[in-house]
Motif scaffolding. Structure first.
Motif, short mmCIF file in Angstrom:
data_model
loop_
_atom_site.label_atom_id
_atom_site.label_comp_id
_atom_site.label_asym_id
_atom_site.label_seq_id
_atom_site.Cartn_x
_atom_site.Cartn_y
_atom_site.Cartn_z
N VAL A 285 5.58 5.92 24.52
CA VAL A 285 6.46 4.96 23.85
C VAL A 285 5.84 4.65 22.49
CG1 VAL A 285 7.48 2.66 23.92
CG2 VAL A 285 7.20 3.96 26.05
N VAL A 286 6.62 4.86 21.44
CA VAL A 286 6.15 4.63 20.08
C VAL A 286 6.75 3.33 19.57
CG1 VAL A 286 6.12 5.53 17.71
CG2 VAL A 286 5.96 7.11 19.67
N VAL A 287 5.88 2.42 19.16
CA VAL A 287 6.29 1.14 18.60
C VAL A 287 5.96 1.17 17.11
CG1 VAL A 287 6.03 -1.37 18.70
CG2 VAL A 287 5.74 0.00 20.79
N SER A 288 6.98 1.23 16.27
CA SER A 288 6.78 1.25 14.82
C SER A 288 6.86 -0.17 14.28
CB SER A 288 7.85 2.12 14.14
OG SER A 288 7.71 3.45 14.50
N GLU A 289 5.79 -0.61 13.68
CA GLU A 289 5.76 -1.95 13.09
C GLU A 289 5.56 -1.79 11.60
OE1 GLU A 289 2.83 -4.22 15.20
OE2 GLU A 289 4.16 -4.44 16.91
N LYS A 290 6.58 -2.15 10.84
CA LYS A 290 6.51 -1.99 9.39
C LYS A 290 5.60 -3.01 8.74
CE LYS A 290 11.04 0.05 9.00
NZ LYS A 290 12.36 0.00 8.41
N SER A 291 5.40 -4.13 9.40
CA SER A 291 4.58 -5.19 8.81
C SER A 291 3.66 -5.78 9.86
CB SER A 291 5.49 -6.28 8.25
OG SER A 291 4.73 -7.42 7.92
N ALA A 292 2.47 -6.09 9.45
CA ALA A 292 1.53 -6.71 10.37
C ALA A 292 1.88 -8.18 10.59
CB ALA A 292 0.11 -6.59 9.83
N LYS A 293 2.72 -8.74 9.72
CA LYS A 293 3.08 -10.15 9.82
C LYS A 293 4.42 -10.30 10.52
CE LYS A 293 0.56 -11.38 5.67
NZ LYS A 293 0.63 -11.94 4.34
N GLN A 294 4.41 -10.23 11.84
CA GLN A 294 5.63 -10.42 12.61
C GLN A 294 5.63 -11.83 13.18
OE1 GLN A 294 6.40 -7.49 15.53
NE2 GLN A 294 6.78 -5.90 14.05
N ALA A 295 6.83 -12.34 13.40
CA ALA A 295 6.96 -13.67 13.98
C ALA A 295 6.34 -13.68 15.37
CB ALA A 295 8.44 -14.06 14.06
N VAL B 110 1.40 3.94 25.42
CA VAL B 110 2.09 3.14 24.40
C VAL B 110 1.27 3.23 23.12
CG1 VAL B 110 2.85 0.84 23.70
CG2 VAL B 110 3.08 1.56 26.09
N ARG B 111 1.95 3.61 22.04
CA ARG B 111 1.27 3.70 20.74
C ARG B 111 1.93 2.74 19.78
NH1 ARG B 111 -0.43 9.85 19.48
NH2 ARG B 111 -1.05 10.39 21.61
N ILE B 112 1.15 1.81 19.28
CA ILE B 112 1.66 0.87 18.28
C ILE B 112 1.25 1.41 16.91
CG2 ILE B 112 1.56 -1.48 17.39
CD1 ILE B 112 1.17 -2.39 20.30
N MET B 113 2.25 1.79 16.15
CA MET B 113 2.03 2.41 14.85
C MET B 113 2.26 1.35 13.78
SD MET B 113 1.75 5.53 16.12
CE MET B 113 2.11 6.87 15.01
N SER B 114 1.19 0.81 13.24
CA SER B 114 1.34 -0.23 12.22
C SER B 114 0.99 0.35 10.86
CB SER B 114 0.46 -1.43 12.55
OG SER B 114 -0.88 -1.03 12.69
N GLU B 115 1.64 -0.21 9.87
CA GLU B 115 1.40 0.18 8.48
C GLU B 115 1.55 1.69 8.28
OE1 GLU B 115 1.27 -2.19 6.23
OE2 GLU B 115 1.34 -3.60 7.88
N ARG B 116 2.54 2.26 8.94
CA ARG B 116 2.81 3.69 8.74
C ARG B 116 4.11 3.82 7.98
NH1 ARG B 116 1.08 7.84 12.90
NH2 ARG B 116 2.06 9.10 11.31
N HIS B 117 4.83 4.84 8.26
CA HIS B 117 6.02 5.15 7.50
C HIS B 117 7.24 4.43 8.07
CE1 HIS B 117 3.05 8.35 6.89
NE2 HIS B 117 3.43 8.23 5.64
N ASP B 118 8.05 5.13 8.81
CA ASP B 118 9.21 4.50 9.43
C ASP B 118 9.37 5.08 10.82
OD1 ASP B 118 10.47 6.98 9.17
OD2 ASP B 118 11.57 6.39 7.39
N VAL B 119 10.38 4.61 11.52
CA VAL B 119 10.59 5.01 12.92
C VAL B 119 10.71 6.52 13.05
CG1 VAL B 119 12.17 4.82 14.87
CG2 VAL B 119 11.65 2.80 13.50
N ALA B 120 11.53 7.14 12.22
CA ALA B 120 11.74 8.58 12.30
C ALA B 120 10.43 9.34 12.10
CB ALA B 120 12.79 9.03 11.29
#
Length: 135
Positions: free
Chosen positions: A32-42, A69-79
């Motif tokens: 399961v890939v979790v894409s997080e665009k920002s480290a500052k989430q609510a 489960v892989r949390i991908m932070s500060e990477r590109h985008d979901v695709a």
């Protein structure tokens, strides 16, 4: 290996459910890939994510499916994240959830879905949510 993206939406949940079902059929693991665009989430978004991931892990364990489960932070985008993980793990399938669209909207596929379909190193299973009783 099956790769699926996590999104806190009906479509995202359907994608994960379908990935687990497919993993049971194929007797293979799921990432399961979790894409997080920002480290500052609510904080409530992070709590929801953690609850969803705990539920997914419990479902996988109950079904005998190995889950990563892989949390991908500060990477590109979901695709890009899904494609990169699929390449890295030599995945045999990517599963994505799609939104239902109007007749005109069906002519245009979402940009992430389109990029995954076109650039994936393996087959892609695109799933839609069940129609509700009001449709």
């Amino acid at each position: 290996m099956i790769v699926v993206g996590y999104l806190a939406t009906r479509e995202g949940r359907q994608g994960v459910t379908s990935a687990l079902e497919e993993a049971i059929r194929r007797k293979i693991a799921v990432t399961v890939v979790v894409s997080e665009k920002s480290a500052k989430q609510a904080p409530e978004a992070l709590t929801q994510r953690d609850e969803d991931l705990a539920r997914i892990q419990a479902e996988a364990q109950d079904s005998g499916v190995a889950l990563d489960v892989r949390i991908m932070s500060e990477r590109h985008d979901v695709a890009e994240d899904l494609i990169a993980v699929a390449e890295e793990t030599s995945a045999e399938l990517i599963v994505i959830g799609l939104r239902r669209r109007s007749p005109v909207g069906k002519l245009i596929l979402g940009s992430n879905a389109q990029r995954i379909l076109l650039d994936s190193p393996c087959p892609v299973l695109a799933v839609k949510t069940e129609r509700s009783a009001t449709h």
